[in-house]
Structure formats: structure tokens, C-alpha cells
Design an enzyme around this catalytic site. Sequence first.
Site, PDB file in Angstrom:
ATOM      1  N   HIS A 106      20.405 -75.376  20.683  1.00 53.71           N
ATOM      2  CA  HIS A 106      19.157 -74.663  20.367  1.00 53.71           C
ATOM      3  C   HIS A 106      19.371 -73.292  19.739  1.00 53.71           C
ATOM      4  O   HIS A 106      18.382 -72.608  19.460  1.00 53.71           O
ATOM      5  CB  HIS A 106      18.310 -74.490  21.620  1.00 53.71           C
ATOM      6  CG  HIS A 106      17.589 -75.731  22.043  1.00 53.71           C
ATOM      7  ND1 HIS A 106      16.391 -76.134  21.494  1.00 53.71           N
ATOM      8  CD2 HIS A 106      17.905 -76.679  22.956  1.00 53.71           C
ATOM      9  CE1 HIS A 106      15.999 -77.260  22.054  1.00 53.71           C
ATOM     10  NE2 HIS A 106      16.900 -77.611  22.950  1.00 53.71           N
ATOM     11  N   LYS A 159       5.457 -64.880  20.264  1.00 54.21           N
ATOM     12  CA  LYS A 159       6.739 -65.493  20.630  1.00 54.21           C
ATOM     13  C   LYS A 159       7.488 -64.485  21.487  1.00 54.21           C
ATOM     14  O   LYS A 159       7.038 -63.354  21.655  1.00 54.21           O
ATOM     15  CB  LYS A 159       7.549 -65.865  19.386  1.00 54.21           C
ATOM     16  CG  LYS A 159       7.671 -64.733  18.359  1.00 54.21           C
ATOM     17  CD  LYS A 159       8.326 -65.189  17.063  1.00 54.21           C
ATOM     18  CE  LYS A 159       7.357 -65.967  16.212  1.00 54.21           C
ATOM     19  NZ  LYS A 159       7.801 -67.334  15.978  1.00 54.21           N
ATOM     20  N   ARG A 160       8.629 -64.879  22.035  1.00 52.79           N
ATOM     21  CA  ARG A 160       9.417 -63.919  22.795  1.00 52.79           C
ATOM     22  C   ARG A 160       9.742 -62.710  21.920  1.00 52.79           C
ATOM     23  O   ARG A 160       9.965 -62.845  20.717  1.00 52.79           O
ATOM     24  CB  ARG A 160      10.708 -64.561  23.307  1.00 52.79           C
ATOM     25  CG  ARG A 160      10.531 -65.460  24.502  1.00 52.79           C
ATOM     26  CD  ARG A 160       9.918 -64.755  25.707  1.00 52.79           C
ATOM     27  NE  ARG A 160      10.853 -63.859  26.365  1.00 52.79           N
ATOM     28  CZ  ARG A 160      11.497 -64.143  27.496  1.00 52.79           C
ATOM     29  NH1 ARG A 160      11.305 -65.287  28.101  1.00 52.79           N
ATOM     30  NH2 ARG A 160      12.320 -63.275  28.040  1.00 52.79           N
ATOM     31  N   LYS A 213      13.658 -62.063  15.917  1.00 52.44           N
ATOM     32  CA  LYS A 213      12.336 -62.572  15.520  1.00 52.44           C
ATOM     33  C   LYS A 213      11.563 -61.538  14.697  1.00 52.44           C
ATOM     34  O   LYS A 213      10.507 -61.836  14.157  1.00 52.44           O
ATOM     35  CB  LYS A 213      11.541 -63.004  16.757  1.00 52.44           C
ATOM     36  CG  LYS A 213      12.176 -64.218  17.450  1.00 52.44           C
ATOM     37  CD  LYS A 213      11.398 -64.638  18.691  1.00 52.44           C
ATOM     38  CE  LYS A 213      12.095 -65.741  19.485  1.00 52.44           C
ATOM     39  NZ  LYS A 213      12.009 -67.062  18.873  1.00 52.44           N
ATOM     40  N   THR A 252       8.614 -73.745  17.162  1.00 51.71           N
ATOM     41  CA  THR A 252       7.560 -74.750  17.321  1.00 51.71           C
ATOM     42  C   THR A 252       6.185 -74.101  17.254  1.00 51.71           C
ATOM     43  O   THR A 252       5.197 -74.777  16.966  1.00 51.71           O
ATOM     44  CB  THR A 252       7.710 -75.521  18.647  1.00 51.71           C
ATOM     45  OG1 THR A 252       7.882 -74.587  19.717  1.00 51.71           O
ATOM     46  CG2 THR A 252       8.886 -76.475  18.612  1.00 51.71           C
ATOM     47  N   LYS A 274       2.432 -75.352  15.561  1.00 49.66           N
ATOM     48  CA  LYS A 274       1.126 -75.323  16.236  1.00 49.66           C
ATOM     49  C   LYS A 274       0.090 -74.620  15.359  1.00 49.66           C
ATOM     50  O   LYS A 274      -1.052 -75.079  15.244  1.00 49.66           O
ATOM     51  CB  LYS A 274       1.262 -74.628  17.593  1.00 49.66           C
ATOM     52  CG  LYS A 274       2.081 -75.428  18.601  1.00 49.66           C
ATOM     53  CD  LYS A 274       2.567 -74.578  19.760  1.00 49.66           C
ATOM     54  CE  LYS A 274       3.654 -75.328  20.531  1.00 49.66           C
ATOM     55  NZ  LYS A 274       4.406 -74.471  21.452  1.00 49.66           N
TER      56      LYS A 274
END
Length: 840
Positions: free
Chosen positions: A376, A567-568, A573, A675, A679
Site C-alpha cells: 500500500h 484525507k489524513r 498529501k 480511494t 468517491k
Amino acid sequence: MTENERHKQISIRGIAPLENVATIKKSFNRHLHYTLVKDRNVATVQDYYFSLAYTVRDHLVSRWIRTQQYYYEIDPKRVYYLSLEFYMGRTLSNTMVNLGIQSSCDEAMYQLGLDIEELEEMELDAGLGNGGLGRLAACFLDSMATLGLAAYGYGIRYDYGIFTQRIENGWQVEEPDEWLRFGNPWEKSRPEYCLPINFYGRVEKINNKDKWVDTQVLFAMPYDNPIPGYNNNTVNSLRLWSCKAPNSFHLHFFNNGEYINAVCERNYAENISRVLYPNDNMFEGKELRLKQEYFLVAATLQDIVRRFKSSTFGQAQGTAGRPSFDNFPDKVAIQLNDTHPSLAIPELMRLLIDIEDVPWDKAWDITTRTCAYTNHTVLPEALERWPVGLLGHVLPRHLSILYEINARFLQEVGRRWPGDGSKLARMSLVEESQEKKINMANVCIVGSKAVNGVAAIHSDILKKSTFKDFYEMFPSKFQNKTNGITPRRWLLLCNPGLSDIIAEKIGETWITNLFELRKLTPFSKDEGFLRNFIKVKQENKMRLANYLQTNYNVKVNPNSMFDMQVKRIHEYKRQLMNVLHIITVYNRIKRNPQAQYVPRTVMIGGKAAPGYHLAKLIIKLINNVGAIVNSDPIVGDRLKVIFLENYRVTLAEKIIPAADLSQQISLAGTEASGTGNMKFMLNGALTIGTLDGANVEMAEEMGRDNIFIFGMNVDEVDELFRKGYNPNDYYNKDPELKQALDQLNSGYYSPDTPGLFSELYNILLNHDRFALLADYRSYIEAQNQVSELFKDQLRWAAKALLNVAASGKFSSDRTISEYAREIWGVEPSSVKLPNPGEKT
């Protein structure tokens, strides 16, 4: 949405049969009376939620038992999905949807004078995961049941899930997530199936065989949770283990009269299942974490072997009257969700060799044909490496098995590449650094029959870079399985308005075959349909605006662009780049307040790992920038910044249907898949993103005209760092970037603490690992294009609809079908089991 509106909307998708409604009301009242021991005079909303949950569970139980009987009768190959995280969210709504009883339950509650939406809000999220990895596992369980696979999820029943996030004075504060404080109506404890788990001790030779002796024994107690498939009467199981100390634990304390010490020691031993580790994409090597990982695999593998032995094949006799394991890989598939359950490989070897007397070579053949590994992440800090000293202390037998596996494997490598010492060192399971460590990713690759990444670009990076040596040795092991999401929760359940207008045009087959959404493509030119599409989005935005006003005391303009990044919180990110854009727009408005600007409400949500200082500082920055921007009268409602406190599955279900823009802006080559991006796409948001993770395949599916791509690709990132990246070059030649960064450094956004954000300034200019400054200008230009397109609502809606139409590939049903056929060797089934009471 009022209860009457919701009641009307739910009923559109199916008229509730009157006998079902009567049965549900009767069952509801029975549970209120007999299970909760309450009447309507004293019952609380919490009681009503539990009564409804137990009523819905009644509809599950017969199907659940029948499914397990069916598997026993046909004895299929069983799939075991091992994950330390399952981010399930709420169960009630999802169960009603999958069983097809949502309209009946809604009608029954309406007739009883209850608000079903209020009851649903009483359920606490089962937050047994950090983010994407745990939520993916939950989607996979839904798809495995919907595809009729004999599949079992295995995890840990943490007393406390991912922490509850509160924001105090702009800072993240963590509070324990007591998700079990009112009990869990969905689980069934199985104390009769408690299994012993060993720790510590030593290895000694007995009759020329290694034996693990003098261990500390604890017990794993299973709790089963039903996983219903969609409209097929299949109900699979998620088995979560809870740690219990045996009655005899530290009995010597009792014998010495030290009762309190004995109880404290028991509690300490049971800490293994107490709390989820709150780190995402960061490896933190602690003894408790190692014990959690082994606790999961030790309990699970005993359960798997027990189930195999009780099956027809497991009862075949081998030598000396012992069970034969020859068929084990033909009847069992074990999927390791990242390296967290990697100890399953040495544990299966230990069970076969030490307990079942299987010779080493045969045991290794069985193990490598049974296990498969999903990677992952490519971030070096996220890859698990356990110190040899710690592993030898907690699991001495497993360390000796790992050494033996490594010795035999390195002999193979040596035969293949004689004299290549550097390759031997890179491929060894044991890293000979200052402190010897076991590289768990290497263990997984060597001990598995298949290794997969979770997006095409990620799988390519694994082959070309991260695991290049292993790919050269085992090219046939490496596969790609692009992630997916369940359309049941992430469209049908969370966006009923959009589901209804889709169903009116193309029917409902898309619910189990998301590729059917391609039939929406022609409607991107149908102005009437686009206006309905816009109306649904606007209703979702109004609903979210009301929620934000009620829960955050923030008033937002529902006609503004809802721009979201949830998101985290992590440097890779690049939430920081989002903030730089906010500051840039703010500075433009201040510089030229008379100009026309497309109104934006920027929402950022996510949790930072409690020990991740920089991530917590980024949250503080977002809140400080928001406080200044939101209170500036010159800005008005043209720009608003909201930090979404305590982001979780349930909040995602509210905000994703309302999003106009989805931000997926990680540096190319760092996000394995994502993911959340899928969505948002499925719910009609446009994406601004880099060519990273699944964004690449999303762009291929929808067409580059329907996504805002910016920044460097993977090759360009590699070239930038190879040549030597100097962030100051970008800082000095871009006035808007320079102004934004100088404001960070000067204390403009922290007037009470002027140096508060200087650390972020220094990192961006001197240690910009994720190349924010290199991608900044491209990002700003893409955001300008976003604003320009948003002015033309019909064109925006047409592109958004094409996003929805292109979402088929990103169903977890497709992902699981590929795992089933290409890794597990099983075939999805469209068989609908009989309804309870019907004959087979």
C-alpha cells in the site's frame, strides 16, 4: 431534509409491503420491551436506535446462519482477508440498503412517530482504521459478500478506535473513541471459541526438533460481525479478536495475597486489543504493535486450520494418521492487507512444522501457494522493519524460522547472481544495519505467491524501483489490482437524490455492475437532465450548509464552489499547497477587491497522527488562515475556509455528495492509489490532481478534458531530484509564491506568536521533500481554469456527469473480481441464496 421529504424520497425506490411494515413495527416494539426492558414512556432516542438495530439484525440472522451452512455443504475454496484495520463506519443504514428493507423500516418508523434519520445519527462509527487502508478493507468485505465469495475478514476488536479529533484554539486535540460505550448491537461474541496465543519464552531442541517453550499464554476471543451482500441473501462474517488473560494468569500474585497486583497484570496483558495505533503511513516499532500483529495472525491461522480440518478435504489422512495438508492451498487463500499481518508467513510455517509435523520443504510450498501480499505504500518511512532483538524477545520461534527462510532464499539468490554481494544485501530479509532488522515487505514477497500494488502507476513503481530486484527474480508474482469503492455505500446510500435520477434513466443494474453508468454519457448533452443533476447537487450543498451551520457554527454560501480536500494530514498529501492557494486567492482579493471572483468555500478535513508534529502544525495553519480570511469584511463570502473537525466515514457520507471540486494533489509517485478520489468522482465532483495513484486511470476513463491535471509526472519528479532540486529558485522568481511564504514567516497568520509557522517556511525552502514549490505555479494556473469553468454551470455539470459515467472501473466489485480470478483462484457467483424459510 425534513423527515417527510426523506420518507418520500426513500419510498420512491420501492413501495414498502404492508406486511413487512407490520412485522417490523411488531419486532421493534418487542425488542424495546424484552431486549431493552423499556416502554415508550421512558425510552430514549438511543433505545429506539437499538430497537431498530436489533429489528434489522433479526432480518440478518437466518441469512447469516444459512450462508455458513451453505459454505459447509458445498465446501468452496475460502478467502481470508487479514487486516489490522477495518474502517466500517455505521452499519444500520448499510444493512437496510443491502437487505432491501430500507423503505419498509422507514415506513414503520414513520408510522410509530419516529424520525429514522435521528435514529441513524445515534450510531457511533466503528472507526477501527486510520484511513484509506482500513476503509478499503470495509469496501472489499461488502464486495466479497455481494459477489457470493466464501470470504472472511479477520481483524482486531479494538476497545478504542481511531481517536476523536477536537480543535482547540486551532490545534488538534485527541480524545479516546469510546465506540463501545453503549454496546454494539451488530456483533456476536463467541467465548466458546477462545484460542490460546503464545508470547515470549524460548526455543529448545526436543527429540531433535525445535520447540517453543515457557511461553506466556493469552487468549483471543472472537466477535463475529455480519457482512451482508447486496440483495443476494449472502451474509459473510468479519471476525474480530479481543485479548483476554487466562484465569490462571499470574496466579502467584494471588498466592502471595497480592490480589490488586494480579488484576493489574491481567489488565496490562489485555492491552493488546485496547487501542488502534493511530499512525498512517508511518512505521513506529513498538512492542505492543508487534504483539497486536502477531495476536491477529496467530488467532486467525488457528481458526483457518481448524476450519480446514473440519472440511471434507481437511479430513483426508496423511502419514501416521495425521490430517493431510496437501490440498490446503486449493481450499484456502490468505490475503495480507499490507505488511501488518506479515507474521502470518512464519506462523503458518510454525503451525505446519511444529504442530502438524509437515516437512520444511512441503510446508514452505504450502505457505507460498496460500499467501498473497498487497503493498500500500512506497514511502520509506512506512515500510515495516522489526528489530531482531525485539522480535527474538517476543517471538523467538518466529525469528528462528525467518532466519531459516532467509538462509535458504539467499542460497537461491546466490545461485542466480553468483558473486553479487550488493544484491544479496538488498534482497536479504535481514538488514545488516547498525541495528539488525527484519524487512517485513521482503518477507511478504518471498513468502507469497502474488504481490500486488493498488493502482497501475503504483504497481509499476514497485516493479521498476521499490522491489526491482525481486521483480527480476519473480516477474510472474507481480500484479496490479487498482483499488475500488463499494457503490452501495458511496452512491446508493449516501446520495439518494443522485441515485434516483440515475435509476429513472438507466434502471438499477448499476448497483451491482457499475460499468452500466456508461449509459449516462449521452445525457451530458441533455440540458433537461443536466438541470436535474445540478438541482440534486444544489440540494446536497444546502443540506451540508445547514449541517455546517448547526455543528460548526459557520455560515457558508451554498452557491459558492464547494472545494474539498479530506484525507489524513500528511506532508506527502500536500494540504500545505492547498493552503498556499487559499493565501494566494486571499492576497488577490485584498490587492484588487473590485475584481470579479468565483466564490469558493474551501473545506479541509483529516486527522494528524498524534506524534506527527508537522501535520499538527499544518492543521493549526489551516485554522489560523481560516480565522483571518473568514473575518475579513473585504473578502465577504467570496472565500471561506473551514477545517472539518473529526473527519470520519459518517462525515464523508455527508460531504462527498455536496462537493464540486475534489483535491487530489499529492506529488506524483507518492500516493499509492487513493480511494477518496473515486468517491468524489462517483458523486459528480470534478478533480484537480496530479498524475499520481488512481488519478492516472481516472483521467484515462473520463478523458483529460474532464479533469484538471497539473504538475510534474513521475519521470519529471525523478529528473528534478536527480539534477538537484532547489526550492529557492521557485521562491525567487514567483512573486505570489514569495508573498505567501513571507507571510508565513513574518507571523501574518499568527500575530500572537510571530514565529509559529517559520518552521513550515524553512522546510519548504530548504527541505521540500514533496516539491510543493516546483508544482505551485502549475497548481495555481489549474485552479484559475477551475474558477473559469465554474462560471458556466451547464458545462461544469456536463463534465461532472461524464465523471459519474466513467466511474465503472472504480467499483470494488471489479477489484475483488480480479483478486478472485487472478490471485485467489475462485469465481464470483451470482447465485442468490433462498430467502429465510424457503427450501433450497
